[in-house]
Structure formats: structure tokens, C-alpha cells
Design an enzyme around this catalytic site. Structure first.
Site, PDB file in Angstrom:
ATOM      1  N   HIS A   1      33.722  42.542  32.322  1.00  0.00           N
ATOM      2  CA  HIS A   1      34.521  42.438  33.537  1.00  0.00           C
ATOM      3  C   HIS A   1      34.543  43.761  34.284  1.00  0.00           C
ATOM      4  CE1 HIS A   1      37.550  43.852  30.551  1.00  0.00           C
ATOM      5  NE2 HIS A   1      37.918  44.618  31.559  1.00  0.00           N
TER       6      HIS A   1
ATOM      7  N   ASN B   1      50.241  47.776  37.846  1.00  0.00           N
ATOM      8  CA  ASN B   1      51.214  48.639  37.178  1.00  0.00           C
ATOM      9  C   ASN B   1      52.556  48.440  37.855  1.00  0.00           C
ATOM     10  OD1 ASN B   1      49.506  49.984  35.232  1.00  0.00           O
ATOM     11  ND2 ASN B   1      48.491  50.903  36.987  1.00  0.00           N
TER      12      ASN B   1
ATOM     13  N   GLU C   1      31.080  42.187  48.550  1.00  0.00           N
ATOM     14  CA  GLU C   1      29.869  41.718  49.208  1.00  0.00           C
ATOM     15  C   GLU C   1      29.737  40.219  48.978  1.00  0.00           C
ATOM     16  OE1 GLU C   1      25.074  42.669  49.275  1.00  0.00           O
ATOM     17  OE2 GLU C   1      26.212  43.104  47.454  1.00  0.00           O
TER      18      GLU C   1
ATOM     19  N   HIS D   1      30.932  48.075  45.008  1.00  0.00           N
ATOM     20  CA  HIS D   1      31.532  46.826  45.451  1.00  0.00           C
ATOM     21  C   HIS D   1      31.382  45.756  44.387  1.00  0.00           C
ATOM     22  CE1 HIS D   1      27.257  46.553  46.741  1.00  0.00           C
ATOM     23  NE2 HIS D   1      27.379  45.322  46.279  1.00  0.00           N
TER      24      HIS D   1
ATOM     25  N   ARG E   1      42.618  48.232  40.110  1.00  0.00           N
ATOM     26  CA  ARG E   1      44.066  48.369  40.160  1.00  0.00           C
ATOM     27  C   ARG E   1      44.553  47.855  41.503  1.00  0.00           C
ATOM     28  NH1 ARG E   1      42.590  52.881  37.092  1.00  0.00           N
ATOM     29  NH2 ARG E   1      43.654  52.879  35.083  1.00  0.00           N
TER      30      ARG E   1
END
Length: 146
Positions: free
Chosen positions: A5, A66, A123, A80, A9
Site C-alpha cells: 500500500h 492523526n 493521475e 502521485h 496522512r
């Protein structure tokens, strides 16, 4: 080695989920709340990757929220995220209708760039052959950084 993955954030989990899920079309596949660490992790997958995500937990985007406010400075060095879409014009129209700026319109019927609420560059690429150039996309200028 295999890809799992990409983590980004986010400042506002609701705005980010609206962008990634409601507008871009990803689906939430799991969520973890960590009270001790004061954060929430939300994993997203593209519709065509849901089976693989369920079986292997990949390929996914991890949104990290957070709970304590923090300002994030995005760097162009991140690059990207990229997704193939069935109809790049329809995808861009959905995003635009949702208030998202199309930073690099799909003038060529093949590629566009937008940014998430946290400034992450996304993109979009047309699945298969490029679509024929069409308005309003063909004459739209680039806007901002992409």
C-alpha cells in the site's frame, strides 16, 4: 517482494473519504482506530482490486488520520497515485461536479491530474485506447501544480 500500500496522512478524514470514495470511486476495505496512538487508519481499494485486497491486503491506499492537529507539508518528491478509469471524461466530470479542480485536464483523452484535499497528486489514465479529444476538456488549460 510484493507491493502492499501507499500511506498518505490526511487532515480531515471526512473530506478525504468524500474525495477518495464518493468522487474517485475507491472503497473502504477496513479501518483501525488506535486510541493509545491517537490515530485512525482507513484502507481503500479500487473496485477491481477488492478480491485481491480481501485476500492479500493489497494493492491499497492507507489514509492515516492523526487525531491531534498537525500541519503536513506535501513534497513534489512524493510523486502521485495513479488509477485507470473506464471513462476519463466521466471521471473528471464527477470530480469537477464535486468541487475538485482538474489541474491537468484530459485534453488527449488519456491522462488527467487532480489533487486530494491534502494536496496528494492523483493521475487518472484512460483504460484501453485514449478517447477522442472532446470539449470542454480539449481546450482547458492546466491549473496549479499537478
Amino acid at each position: 517482494m510484493r507491493y502492499l500500500h501507499t500511506m498518505v496522512r490526511v487532515k480531515d478524514i471526512d473530506a478525504s473519504l468524500h474525495f477518495y470514495c464518493d468522487l474517485l470511486g475507491l472503497q473502504e476495505v477496513r479501518r483501525t482506530e488506535n486510541e493509545a496512538g491517537r490515530f485512525t487508519l482507513v484502507f481503500l481499494a479500487a473496485p477491481e482490486n477488492l478480491e485481491q485486497s480481501a485476500a492479500e491486503r493489497c494493492p491499497e491506499v492507507e489514509l492515516t488520520f492523526n487525531w491531534d492537529p498537525e500541519e503536513y507539508q506535501g513534497g513534489r518528491n512524493f510523486g502521485h497515485l495513479a488509477y485507470k478509469v473506464d471513462d476519463i471524461y466521466a471521471a473528471c466530470q464527477t470530480l469537477m461536479d464535486g468541487g475538485v479542480t482538474i489541474n491537468r485536464p484530459p485534453r488527449d483523452g488519456n491522462m488527467a491530474f487532480v489533487r486530494s484535499p491534502d494536496g496528494i497528486s492523483i493521475e487518472l489514465l484512460q483504460e484501453g485506447a485514449p478517447l477522442a479529444p472532446a470539449e470542454p476538456w480539449a481546450s482547458m488549460p492546466n491549473v496549479g501544480a499537478w
